[in-house]
Design an enzyme around this catalytic site. Structure first.
Site, PDB file in Angstrom:
ATOM      1  N   VAL A  15       0.832  -1.207   0.000  1.00  0.00           N
ATOM      2  CA  VAL A  15       0.000   0.000   0.000  1.00  0.00           C
ATOM      3  C   VAL A  15       0.867   1.259   0.000  1.00  0.00           C
ATOM      4  CG1 VAL A  15      -1.867   1.223   1.162  1.00  0.00           C
ATOM      5  CG2 VAL A  15      -1.810  -1.279   1.219  1.00  0.00           C
ATOM      6  N   GLU A 131     -10.240   5.741   5.618  1.00  0.00           N
ATOM      7  CA  GLU A 131     -11.032   5.155   4.527  1.00  0.00           C
ATOM      8  C   GLU A 131     -10.452   3.813   4.064  1.00  0.00           C
ATOM      9  OE1 GLU A 131     -14.018   6.520   2.601  1.00  0.00           O
ATOM     10  OE2 GLU A 131     -13.802   4.357   2.655  1.00  0.00           O
ATOM     11  N   GLY A 136     -10.889  -1.765   1.450  1.00  0.00           N
ATOM     12  CA  GLY A 136      -9.894  -1.299   0.471  1.00  0.00           C
ATOM     13  C   GLY A 136     -10.315  -0.075  -0.305  1.00  0.00           C
ATOM     14  N   ILE A 138     -13.113   0.676  -1.756  1.00  0.00           N
ATOM     15  CA  ILE A 138     -14.527   1.094  -1.748  1.00  0.00           C
ATOM     16  C   ILE A 138     -14.693   2.272  -0.778  1.00  0.00           C
ATOM     17  CG2 ILE A 138     -16.888   0.383  -1.215  1.00  0.00           C
ATOM     18  CD1 ILE A 138     -16.091  -2.500  -1.795  1.00  0.00           C
ATOM     19  N   GLY A 189      -0.065 -16.251  -1.490  1.00  0.00           N
ATOM     20  CA  GLY A 189       0.238 -15.094  -0.638  1.00  0.00           C
ATOM     21  C   GLY A 189      -0.994 -14.286  -0.281  1.00  0.00           C
ATOM     22  N   ASP A 203     -10.453  -9.988  10.789  1.00  0.00           N
ATOM     23  CA  ASP A 203     -10.202  -8.808   9.949  1.00  0.00           C
ATOM     24  C   ASP A 203     -11.537  -8.187   9.499  1.00  0.00           C
ATOM     25  OD1 ASP A 203      -8.460  -7.292   7.774  1.00  0.00           O
ATOM     26  OD2 ASP A 203     -10.050  -8.325   6.674  1.00  0.00           O
ATOM     27  N   LYS A 207     -13.501  -4.460  10.536  1.00  0.00           N
ATOM     28  CA  LYS A 207     -14.086  -3.514   9.580  1.00  0.00           C
ATOM     29  C   LYS A 207     -15.552  -3.245   9.915  1.00  0.00           C
ATOM     30  CE  LYS A 207     -10.843  -5.211   6.089  1.00  0.00           C
ATOM     31  NZ  LYS A 207     -10.584  -6.258   5.104  1.00  0.00           N
ATOM     32  N   GLY A 304      -5.166  -4.668  -2.050  1.00  0.00           N
ATOM     33  CA  GLY A 304      -4.257  -4.504  -3.183  1.00  0.00           C
ATOM     34  C   GLY A 304      -3.678  -3.113  -3.264  1.00  0.00           C
TER      35      GLY A 304
HETATM   36  N1  HSE Z   1      -6.717  -9.853   4.246  1.00  0.00           N
HETATM   37  C1  HSE Z   1      -7.585  -8.798   3.875  1.00  0.00           C
HETATM   38  C2  HSE Z   1      -8.565  -9.334   2.846  1.00  0.00           C
HETATM   39  C3  HSE Z   1      -6.795  -7.647   3.304  1.00  0.00           C
HETATM   40  O1  HSE Z   1      -8.401 -10.453   2.388  1.00  0.00           O
HETATM   41  O2  HSE Z   1      -9.510  -8.653   2.520  1.00  0.00           O
HETATM   42  C4  HSE Z   1      -7.540  -6.357   3.380  1.00  0.00           C
HETATM   43  O3  HSE Z   1      -7.932  -6.096   4.681  1.00  0.00           O
END
Ligand code: HSE
Length: 428
Positions: A15, A131, A136, A138, A189, A203, A207, A304
């Site tokens: 990023v 943001e 990501g 959006i 990866g 994760d 969010k 990404g």
């Molecule tokens: N590991 C997270 C995903 C990356 O797969 O969405 C972005 O938070």
């Protein structure tokens, strides 16, 4: 034009390099939009000599990201190191205390320390923007804080972990087991260093907690998110769901009810034909429902280089324009303490279990469901194997509490082999 706005970037991973590229490639475009140019003055990362595919030779280097955060020639600290504590927290606190604005992509940090950091930002008269932390590229944080600012938000939903959506999509398309696709994702990866962050729903839960705080005016309450990962979803579940016209997605749902704030991140069945059901691969989707606007569906890349850097730059450009919006859409001190409530919306459930193939086994399950007040809509036994009978049950609408009570009761009778799987069917 005003003086340039000067960035210090802490973290030069995917990023961070994406941000460097946008600043370099779109300098004139950004200056025109922001009314001032945006420059990078200093960077910090673990290794200085790594080839990163972008020229960073013109920027001052700091080994210590906290030193970068305190530099006099940095106006905004862009924290892209990640991690809920440790260096990322130290950098953010140092930057805000030194009178810098902070832009980050760090959902874990904000899910755990968002309230304290927002208060610190406001007491220092600085901005804290994130943001890029949610879905990501959006722009869902902006959509909630700005676009829907005139709405009472009824519900926030989202598929916000691309890795999980990739795994579930690939299992369905290739007919592969969870274990095989997990190994593939690891090879590619796609998994976080701690895969439980992805497949355990953590994760995505981070969010959801951030969006819920903005939507409902509450302090971030990640502890209040009911979390269930995708690791128990089998290829059988995906096939059965498909036969009934559904797909399985790791779906987050947050809503404020009379009992409190419900936040749940769990694999669910959603109609194949719905926008969420048609979400492929690593794509993310955020669905926002406001009383005036109705339903908004936002779809795009959730991770990404380009997409996440795009979101970082949106925040940087807002600050350059002088737009100062509190981190969670209203002053941090005015956010209410969330009262967490278990998700209790009545939903139909998909139940899969393996029974011992002996007389009365199914009757015990049916009786336990009946005693818990759960009514069976459909049922099927399939693929008998030696002494085992896999059984699939779809219930009429009921509550999670009732389903869990029934599962506890029929499991206690000893007729069930292994752990049953219970997935809500969301009509979205
Ligand atoms: N590991 C997270 C995903 C990356 O797969 O969405 C972005 O938070």
């Amino acid at each position: 034009m005003s003086d340039p706005l000067r960035l210090g970037i802490a973290g030069l991973g995917t990023v961070g390099i994406g941000v460097v590229k946008i600043v370099q490639q779109h300098a004139a475009l950004i200056a025109a939009r922001a009314g001032r140019s945006i420059e990078i003055t200093a960077v910090s990362a673990r290794s200085r000599d790594k080839d990163r595919g972008a020229d960073i030779s013109g920027y001052a280097w700091e080994d210590d990201p906290v030193a970068l955060a305190r530099r006099a020639d940095v106006d905004i600290v862009v924290e892209l190191m990640g991690g809920s504590d440790g260096p990322a927290k130290a950098v953010t606190e140092a930057a805000l205390s030194a009178g810098k604005d902070v832009v980050c992509a760090n959902k874990a940090l904000l899910a755990h320390h968002g309230q304290a950091l927002a208060e610190r930002a406001e007491s220092n008269g600085r901005a804290l923007r994130f943001e890029a932390a949610v879905a990501g590229g959006i722009p869902c944080v902006k959509a909630l804080t700005e676009g829907l600012a005139g709405n009472a938000v009824a519900r926030v939903m989202g598929v916000m972990n691309g890795t999980c959506n990739y795994i579930l999509t690939r299992m369905e398309e290739a007919g592969l087991s969870y274990e095989t696709v997990f190994a593939e994702a690891d090879q590619l990866g796609f998994l976080e260093a701690d895969p439980a962050l992805d497949v355990g729903g953590i994760d995505a839960g981070h969010k959801l907690a951030l969006l819920a705080a903005i939507a409902f005016g509450t302090r971030v309450d990640f502890e209040g998110v009911e979390l269930e990962g995708i690791d128990r979803v089998s290829i059988d579940d995906i096939r059965h769901a498909g036969d009934m016209g559904y797909r399985i997605k790791l779906l987050g749902v947050a809503q404020m009810t009379g009992r409190g704030l419900e936040q749940r991140m769990a694999p669910c069945l959603v109609p194949k034909k719905s926008p969420l059901g048609q979400l492929p691969g690593a794509t993310n989707m955020v669905v926002l429902e406001g009383d005036a606007v109705g339903q908004i569906v936002l779809r795009g890349a959730g991770a990404g280089e380009g997409p996440t850097a795009s979101a970082v730059m949106a925040d940087v450009i807002d600050i350059a324009r002088g737009l100062r919006i509190p981190a969670f859409g209203r002053p941090a001190a005015s956010l209410d303490t969330a009262v967490p409530a278990r998700a209790r919306a009545p939903l139909a459930y998909y139940l899969r279990m393996t029974l011992q193939d002996r007389p009365g086994a199914l009757a015990k399950v049916a009786a336990a469901l009946g005693e818990a007040g759960v009514s069976i809509d459909r049922m099927r036994q399939y693929d008998h194997k030696e002494n085992f009978a896999p059984v699939l049950i779809v219930t009429h609408k009921t509550t999670r509490d009732a389903i869990e009570a029934a599962i506890d009761n029929f499991t206690a009778t000893g007729v069930v082999v292994g752990e049953p799987v219970a997935l809500a069917i969301q009509q979205v």
